[in-house]
Design a protein around this motif. Structure first.
Motif, mmCIF file in Angstrom:
data_model
loop_
_atom_site.group_PDB
_atom_site.id
_atom_site.type_symbol
_atom_site.label_atom_id
_atom_site.label_comp_id
_atom_site.label_asym_id
_atom_site.label_seq_id
_atom_site.Cartn_x
_atom_site.Cartn_y
_atom_site.Cartn_z
ATOM 1 N N CYS A 182 -1.188 1.871 0.271
ATOM 2 C CA CYS A 182 0.249 2.049 0.043
ATOM 3 C C CYS A 182 0.944 2.246 1.382
ATOM 4 O O CYS A 182 0.310 2.475 2.404
ATOM 5 C CB CYS A 182 0.514 3.210 -0.908
ATOM 6 S SG CYS A 182 0.149 4.840 -0.218
ATOM 7 N N THR A 189 2.707 -1.948 -1.719
ATOM 8 C CA THR A 189 1.289 -1.622 -1.653
ATOM 9 C C THR A 189 0.505 -2.927 -1.641
ATOM 10 O O THR A 189 0.849 -3.860 -2.369
ATOM 11 C CB THR A 189 0.868 -0.768 -2.863
ATOM 12 O OG1 THR A 189 1.442 0.535 -2.737
ATOM 13 C CG2 THR A 189 -0.651 -0.621 -2.955
ATOM 14 N N GLN A 205 6.528 -1.435 -4.439
ATOM 15 C CA GLN A 205 6.843 -0.021 -4.622
ATOM 16 C C GLN A 205 8.336 0.134 -4.921
ATOM 17 O O GLN A 205 9.161 -0.594 -4.378
ATOM 18 C CB GLN A 205 6.495 0.785 -3.368
ATOM 19 C CG GLN A 205 5.030 0.788 -3.011
ATOM 20 C CD GLN A 205 4.743 1.490 -1.679
ATOM 21 O OE1 GLN A 205 3.652 1.376 -1.146
ATOM 22 N NE2 GLN A 205 5.725 2.199 -1.120
ATOM 23 N N CYS A 210 5.469 6.110 0.224
ATOM 24 C CA CYS A 210 4.294 6.549 -0.527
ATOM 25 C C CYS A 210 3.365 7.310 0.408
ATOM 26 O O CYS A 210 2.805 6.717 1.335
ATOM 27 C CB CYS A 210 3.551 5.360 -1.131
ATOM 28 S SG CYS A 210 1.954 5.820 -1.844
ATOM 29 N N ASP A 212 0.569 9.064 -0.799
ATOM 30 C CA ASP A 212 -0.746 9.323 -1.382
ATOM 31 C C ASP A 212 -1.042 8.337 -2.507
ATOM 32 O O ASP A 212 -0.135 7.919 -3.243
ATOM 33 C CB ASP A 212 -0.792 10.756 -1.924
ATOM 34 C CG ASP A 212 -2.209 11.205 -2.240
ATOM 35 O OD1 ASP A 212 -2.996 11.388 -1.297
ATOM 36 O OD2 ASP A 212 -2.523 11.358 -3.425
ATOM 37 N N ILE A 213 -2.324 7.995 -2.644
ATOM 38 C CA ILE A 213 -2.758 7.012 -3.641
ATOM 39 C C ILE A 213 -4.147 7.402 -4.130
ATOM 40 O O ILE A 213 -4.955 7.934 -3.360
ATOM 41 C CB ILE A 213 -2.733 5.590 -3.032
ATOM 42 C CG1 ILE A 213 -2.949 4.519 -4.099
ATOM 43 C CG2 ILE A 213 -3.704 5.462 -1.881
ATOM 44 C CD1 ILE A 213 -2.644 3.110 -3.597
ATOM 45 N N LEU A 224 -0.049 6.072 -7.504
ATOM 46 C CA LEU A 224 0.530 6.381 -6.199
ATOM 47 C C LEU A 224 1.798 7.200 -6.384
ATOM 48 O O LEU A 224 2.474 7.118 -7.411
ATOM 49 C CB LEU A 224 0.794 5.110 -5.397
ATOM 50 C CG LEU A 224 1.765 4.058 -5.934
ATOM 51 C CD1 LEU A 224 3.205 4.355 -5.552
ATOM 52 C CD2 LEU A 224 1.375 2.670 -5.420
#
Length: 476
Positions: A182, A189, A205, A210, A212-213, A224
């Motif tokens: 991401c 992503t 997205q 973003c 964190d995934i 995400l």
């Protein structure tokens, strides 16, 4: 019996079939909570790694990777700066810790708590994760536009994978076929084939930020977070990588992780301005719990059997341990300053007490917490660094995409001149994370000498054109 004989003749050994649930990141078989396990947090302001024994929910000590401010401002400083991201090897013997400010990845031996090697990569790396086979480590170089690929044994860079600008994090499918990357600066992503190193899928997205995934251990979904608009997106982990769901979770939605339990598979999401973790089913995406945890929850990770979720509390210098059967906090553990990325490593210490190389928490445990209220509400923490403090404000409830100033006023009601400390722009959800450094505890608390007391405020406008005060420090 016939099957066993044939297997032996073929020179193979049949592994026992795992009948329990499997956990992230690589769908490993369940491992019950044990004194051999460790939970780690990367502490951005004390530049330490906190080490917790989850069987006792007790801090064992910290691994010192650098010094606090102002010692780390020297041109001759050699330690790590802004310790932030975290991942670990499939054999659970190596912790990879990313320091954003020094562009470094420190590889730490989990048994001895010693730094085995340090690799320096491009500008402002964010997260590091081992491929499920352990052969490579992928570093998302967020300050640039590529993934740095390191050898999983020598930790030397072997190549780069071009991606959209500002890769935030990479997580792998449990079978290691795909890497999902991401972006923190681009609204896209990408999915990378780990063999060819080519992009084979793209997911739009809803916003460009973003942080964190996470991939579900059943290999079916990727979740995400979108921190700037307070949302979560879920897409199919397999081609054509279609978006399955997008929904609002709350301002400063930060990290997401997955726990597989006897009751099902659940996504746990940290929501910073609400100081909670929200829990969602992964089959129909319904919310099943909201768990109060403490100030500004950030990273989180399940135990090796999914029975617990451990959450770093960025503005509380603590970790909250959640029982996933009841979705209640069962322990709060003091740690270093400003925890960011975290990792739960089952069986990290195969023998011995695992205390080698650890230092006491010391100054890293000292802080002051304040509240600003008015139009919205903001939580402020002063992380003590000695004579100065690092201020971090989790701002919420203001008009979106507007300029504001965090400053000091001589009057508790905010009237009169405002001395600017930091300027910021609110995100589309009306929130922001704001930082400043200075001898602030000495003047904004009741202990301030007579005549020197100041009050934190937030005002509209710019430092050279401060407008109306919209939030004021609550009296202590």
């Amino acid at each position: 019996m016939k099957q066993l004989i044939l297997a032996a003749l073929a020179g193979t050994v049949l592994a026992p079939v795992a009948v329990t649930a499997q956990q992230v990141p690589n769908a490993q078989p369940d491992m019950p909570v044990s004194p051999r396990d460790r939970f780690y947090t990367s502490d951005q302001f004390s530049n330490t790694v906190s080490v917790i024994d989850p069987s006792a929910n007790r801090l064992l000590g910290v691994i010192k990777l650098g010094d606090p401010t102002p010692m780390n401002l020297s041109p001759l400083y050699r330690g790590q700066l802004l310790v932030h991201g975290m991942g670990f090897s499939p054999d659970r013997r190596t912790l990879a810790v990313v320091s954003i400010g020094s562009n470094a990845v420190s590889f730490i031996d989990t048994a001895t708590n010693s730094v085995r090697h340090t690799t320096y990569v491009g500008r402002s790396p964010h997260e590091a994760f081992f491929r499920p086979d352990g052969r490579e480590v992928w570093i998302s170089v967020r300050g640039e536009d590529y993934i740095a690929v390191l050898d999983g044994t020598t930790y030397k860079e072997t190549g780069r994978i071009p991606v959209p600008n500002g890769p935030g994090m990479t997580i792998f499918s449990p079978d290691g076929k795909y890497g999902y990357v991401c972006s923190s600066f681009s609204p896209e992503t990408v999915v990378i084939d780990t063999t060819s190193k080519q992009i084979v899928g793209r997911v739009k997205q809803e916003s460009p930020f973003c942080p964190d995934i996470a991939a579900t251990p059943d290999g079916k979904q990727v979740w995400l977070t979108l921190k700037d608009i307070g949302k979560v997106m879920v897409f199919d982990a397999r081609p054509p990588f279609a978006v399955l769901k997008s929904f609002a979770t709350g301002a400063i939605t930060n990290h997401v992780n997955i726990a597989k339990t006897p009751r099902g598979q659940f996504a746990y999401v940290t929501v910073g301005t609400e100081n909670v973790v929200k829990v969602f089913r992964t089959d129909d995406f319904t919310q099943v719990a909201t768990i109060p945890v403490g100030a500004l929850p950030h990273g989180l990770w399940p135990s090796g059997d999914g029975s617990r979720i451990y959450v770093g509390l960025e503005n509380a210098d603590a970790v909250a341990a959640i029982d996933t059967a009841t979705n209640r906090v069962i322990a709060t553990i003091p740690i270093g300053q400003g925890p960011q990325g975290v990792a739960y490593v089952p069986g990290a210490v195969p023998s011995g007490d695992g205390l080698a190389g650890l230092q006491p928490l010391a100054k890293a445990g000292e802080k002051v917490q304040l509240i600003l209220s008015g139009t919205g509400r903001s939580q402020v923490t002063l992380f003590d660094q000695g004579q100065v403090q690092i201020l971090q404000a989790a701002v919420a409830g203001l008009p979106p995409k507007m300029p504001f100033v965090l400053g000091l006023s001589s009057n508790p009601d905010g009237n009169g001149p405002v001395e600017p400390l930091a300027k910021f722009m609110t995100n589309p959800a009306g929130g922001a994370i704001v930082n400043a450094v200075g001898p602030l505890r000495q003047i904004v608390t009741q202990a301030a000498p007579t005549g020197s007391r100041r009050y934190l405020v937030i005002a509209s406008g710019q430092p050279d054109a401060v407008g109306n005060v919209v939030q004021r420090q609550v009296k202590q």
